[in-house]
Design a protein around this motif. Structure first.
Motif, mmCIF file in Angstrom:
data_model
loop_
_atom_site.group_PDB
_atom_site.id
_atom_site.type_symbol
_atom_site.label_atom_id
_atom_site.label_comp_id
_atom_site.label_asym_id
_atom_site.label_seq_id
_atom_site.Cartn_x
_atom_site.Cartn_y
_atom_site.Cartn_z
ATOM 1 N N UNK A 15 -15.340 6.658 -8.179
ATOM 2 C CA UNK A 15 -13.956 6.511 -8.625
ATOM 3 C C UNK A 15 -13.446 5.198 -8.047
ATOM 4 N N UNK A 16 -13.686 4.098 -8.777
ATOM 5 C CA UNK A 16 -13.476 2.772 -8.210
ATOM 6 C C UNK A 16 -12.032 2.503 -7.801
ATOM 7 N N UNK A 17 -11.084 3.198 -8.412
ATOM 8 C CA UNK A 17 -9.686 2.989 -8.044
ATOM 9 C C UNK A 17 -9.411 3.431 -6.606
ATOM 10 N N UNK A 18 -10.204 4.385 -6.092
ATOM 11 C CA UNK A 18 -9.999 4.876 -4.732
ATOM 12 C C UNK A 18 -10.517 3.902 -3.682
ATOM 13 N N UNK A 19 -11.226 2.859 -4.119
ATOM 14 C CA UNK A 19 -11.760 1.866 -3.188
ATOM 15 C C UNK A 19 -10.715 0.830 -2.790
ATOM 16 N N UNK A 20 -9.514 0.924 -3.358
ATOM 17 C CA UNK A 20 -8.457 -0.049 -3.082
ATOM 18 C C UNK A 20 -7.284 0.647 -2.403
ATOM 19 N N UNK A 21 -6.769 0.027 -1.365
ATOM 20 C CA UNK A 21 -5.588 0.521 -0.666
ATOM 21 C C UNK A 21 -4.501 -0.552 -0.693
ATOM 22 N N UNK A 22 -3.280 -0.124 -0.919
ATOM 23 C CA UNK A 22 -2.147 -1.048 -0.929
ATOM 24 C C UNK A 22 -1.047 -0.483 -0.047
ATOM 25 N N UNK A 23 -0.564 -1.300 0.869
ATOM 26 C CA UNK A 23 0.495 -0.876 1.770
ATOM 27 C C UNK A 23 1.382 -2.071 2.097
ATOM 28 N N UNK A 24 2.667 -1.916 1.859
ATOM 29 C CA UNK A 24 3.644 -2.977 2.126
ATOM 30 C C UNK A 24 3.270 -4.276 1.421
ATOM 31 N N UNK A 25 2.787 -4.142 0.183
ATOM 32 C CA UNK A 25 2.449 -5.326 -0.594
ATOM 33 C C UNK A 25 1.115 -5.949 -0.269
ATOM 34 N N UNK A 26 0.380 -5.385 0.676
ATOM 35 C CA UNK A 26 -0.921 -5.917 1.065
ATOM 36 C C UNK A 26 -2.008 -5.024 0.477
ATOM 37 N N UNK A 27 -2.944 -5.633 -0.231
ATOM 38 C CA UNK A 27 -4.057 -4.871 -0.818
ATOM 39 C C UNK A 27 -5.337 -5.174 -0.041
ATOM 40 N N UNK A 28 -6.168 -4.153 0.096
ATOM 41 C CA UNK A 28 -7.405 -4.305 0.857
ATOM 42 C C UNK A 28 -8.409 -3.267 0.390
ATOM 43 N N UNK A 29 -9.645 -3.417 0.878
ATOM 44 C CA UNK A 29 -10.671 -2.424 0.598
ATOM 45 C C UNK A 29 -10.414 -1.172 1.427
ATOM 46 N N UNK A 30 -10.603 -0.016 0.833
ATOM 47 C CA UNK A 30 -10.498 1.239 1.576
ATOM 48 C C UNK A 30 -11.687 1.368 2.518
ATOM 49 N N UNK A 31 -11.465 2.026 3.649
ATOM 50 C CA UNK A 31 -12.547 2.341 4.562
ATOM 51 C C UNK A 31 -13.205 3.649 4.125
ATOM 52 N N UNK A 32 -14.443 3.850 4.569
ATOM 53 C CA UNK A 32 -15.163 5.066 4.189
ATOM 54 C C UNK A 32 -14.389 6.329 4.516
ATOM 55 N N UNK A 33 -13.757 6.366 5.700
ATOM 56 C CA UNK A 33 -13.058 7.586 6.107
ATOM 57 C C UNK A 33 -11.735 7.776 5.375
ATOM 58 N N UNK A 34 -11.342 6.794 4.537
ATOM 59 C CA UNK A 34 -10.108 6.924 3.766
ATOM 60 C C UNK A 34 -10.350 7.497 2.367
ATOM 61 N N UNK A 35 -11.595 7.716 2.006
ATOM 62 C CA UNK A 35 -11.894 8.275 0.703
ATOM 63 C C UNK A 35 -11.643 9.787 0.644
ATOM 64 N N UNK A 36 -11.533 10.413 1.823
ATOM 65 C CA UNK A 36 -11.290 11.851 1.848
ATOM 66 C C UNK A 36 -12.527 12.676 1.544
ATOM 67 N N UNK A 37 -13.712 12.098 1.767
ATOM 68 C CA UNK A 37 -14.973 12.803 1.520
ATOM 69 C C UNK A 37 -15.635 13.074 2.861
ATOM 70 N N UNK A 38 -15.768 14.349 3.259
ATOM 71 C CA UNK A 38 -16.275 14.682 4.611
ATOM 72 C C UNK A 38 -17.592 14.016 4.964
ATOM 73 N N UNK A 39 -18.575 14.038 4.047
ATOM 74 C CA UNK A 39 -19.879 13.480 4.397
ATOM 75 C C UNK A 39 -19.794 11.974 4.613
ATOM 76 N N UNK A 40 -18.929 11.298 3.872
ATOM 77 C CA UNK A 40 -18.765 9.855 4.055
ATOM 78 C C UNK A 40 -17.964 9.564 5.325
ATOM 79 N N UNK A 41 -17.071 10.475 5.687
ATOM 80 C CA UNK A 41 -16.354 10.314 6.951
ATOM 81 C C UNK A 41 -17.326 10.386 8.117
ATOM 82 N N UNK A 42 -18.340 11.252 8.013
ATOM 83 C CA UNK A 42 -19.352 11.332 9.050
ATOM 84 C C UNK A 42 -20.171 10.055 9.126
ATOM 85 N N UNK A 43 -20.420 9.448 7.954
ATOM 86 C CA UNK A 43 -21.189 8.204 7.922
ATOM 87 C C UNK A 43 -20.445 7.097 8.650
#
Length: 297
Positions: free
Chosen positions: A269-297
């Motif tokens: 879900x490529x849209x979940x790979x982007x984070x925007x906060x206060x006008x700043x856009x960046x790549x999402x971190x693995x633990x921000x995807x909300x997927x337990x196994x990737x959070x462990x990674x």
């Protein structure tokens, strides 16, 4: 004489209990052997399944690397050609617009490229992009008939900066022209420009989020032979996300491509790979995807 007393026989019951003991021991031994065999079989099946999974993931890794190389090769050639094109010597917006037919052909032949552009040593900037994605069109406020877009910045000898958006139709005729006083983009302040300007060979940035389109991609750039401009091409990595989505080995499997810092480059879900906060856009971190196994990674 009194009849001799007869003692009760005890051998029979003792023989019965002995058989019971043997049967219990044999049954317990059989259960133990069966359990051990089942455990061993389960262990071997798990080992084989895990080995097969590793083989599948290694194959996916090889295919992903191949996909990246397939995407990169034509872009590298195109950037080399663009660095020697007449566009890099054009001194005004009107002169630069003479190259849009060539730019359109290049983008139509390489659909993974979202934009081609030139940053000039004097601070001018000229970009040509396609308008394929509906979300991108909405974000840019493109007219319904627009198929391409030009972003232009011209800097006069003084402090005057002229920013213009041009929306072009399929025939490359102007559909709408917008004077943008707030568009004061200076390519010389960007990492892709500074890195490419400092060396003669082609460069590539780490994946990042493009500010205008909010897409994850990477920039290929090269300095012109005269060192008076830097050309660039934006490679969108959405294709990698689609490739990962199509290679899931099971419904519960998760695949993600990420960089050294944990920034997600590609996800199903490529849209979940982007984070925007206060006008700043960046790549999402693995633990921000909300997927337990990737959070462990």
């Amino acid at each position: 004489m009194n009849a001799p007393s007869v003692l009760p026989a005890v051998a029979g019951p003792r023989r019965y209990r002995f058989h019971v003991h043997v049967a219990v021991i044999f049954t317990a031994f059989s259960l133990l052997i069966g359990t051990l065999m089942m455990w061993h079989s389960h262990r071997e099946i798990s080992r084989l399944a895990l080995s097969a999974s590793f083989d599948v993931f290694r194959q996916i890794g090889r295919e992903t690397v191949g996909e990246v190389r397939r995407l990169q090769a034509p872009i590298e050639t195109l950037v080399d050609l663009l660095a020697n094109a007449p566009l890099v010597h054009a001194a005004s917006l009107e002169q630069r617009l003479a190259s849009v037919a060539w730019l359109r052909e290049a983008l139509e032949q390489n659909t993974q490229i979202s934009a081609l552009y030139v940053g000039y040593a004097g601070g001018d900037f000229f970009l040509f992009r396609t308008l394929r994605d509906p979300a991108q069109r909405e974000r840019l406020g493109a007219p319904a008939s627009a198929r391409y877009m030009v972003q232009s910045v011209e800097r006069a000898a003084g402090a005057d900066v002229r920013g213009i958006y041009l929306f072009l139709g399929a025939d490359l005729q102007t559909v709408r022209r917008e004077e943008r006083a707030d568009y004061r983009f200076d390519p010389r302040t960007r990492g892709w420009y500074a890195t490419a300007a400092a060396q003669a060979t082609q460069t590539q940035t780490e994946p990042y989020v493009f500010f205008t389109t909010r897409e994850v991609g990477t920039t290929f750039a090269r300095r012109t032979p005269a060192a008076d401009a830097v050309v660039g091409a934006d490679l969108v990595l959405t294709e990698l996300s689609r490739a990962l989505a199509g290679q899931r080995v099971s419904p519960s499997a998760e695949l993600a491509l990420f960089g050294p810092g944990g920034g997600v480059v590609a996800y199903r879900e490529h849209a979940r790979a982007v984070r925007e906060q206060d006008g700043v856009v960046r790549l999402a971190q693995l633990d921000e995807l909300g997927v337990p196994v990737l959070q462990q990674a």
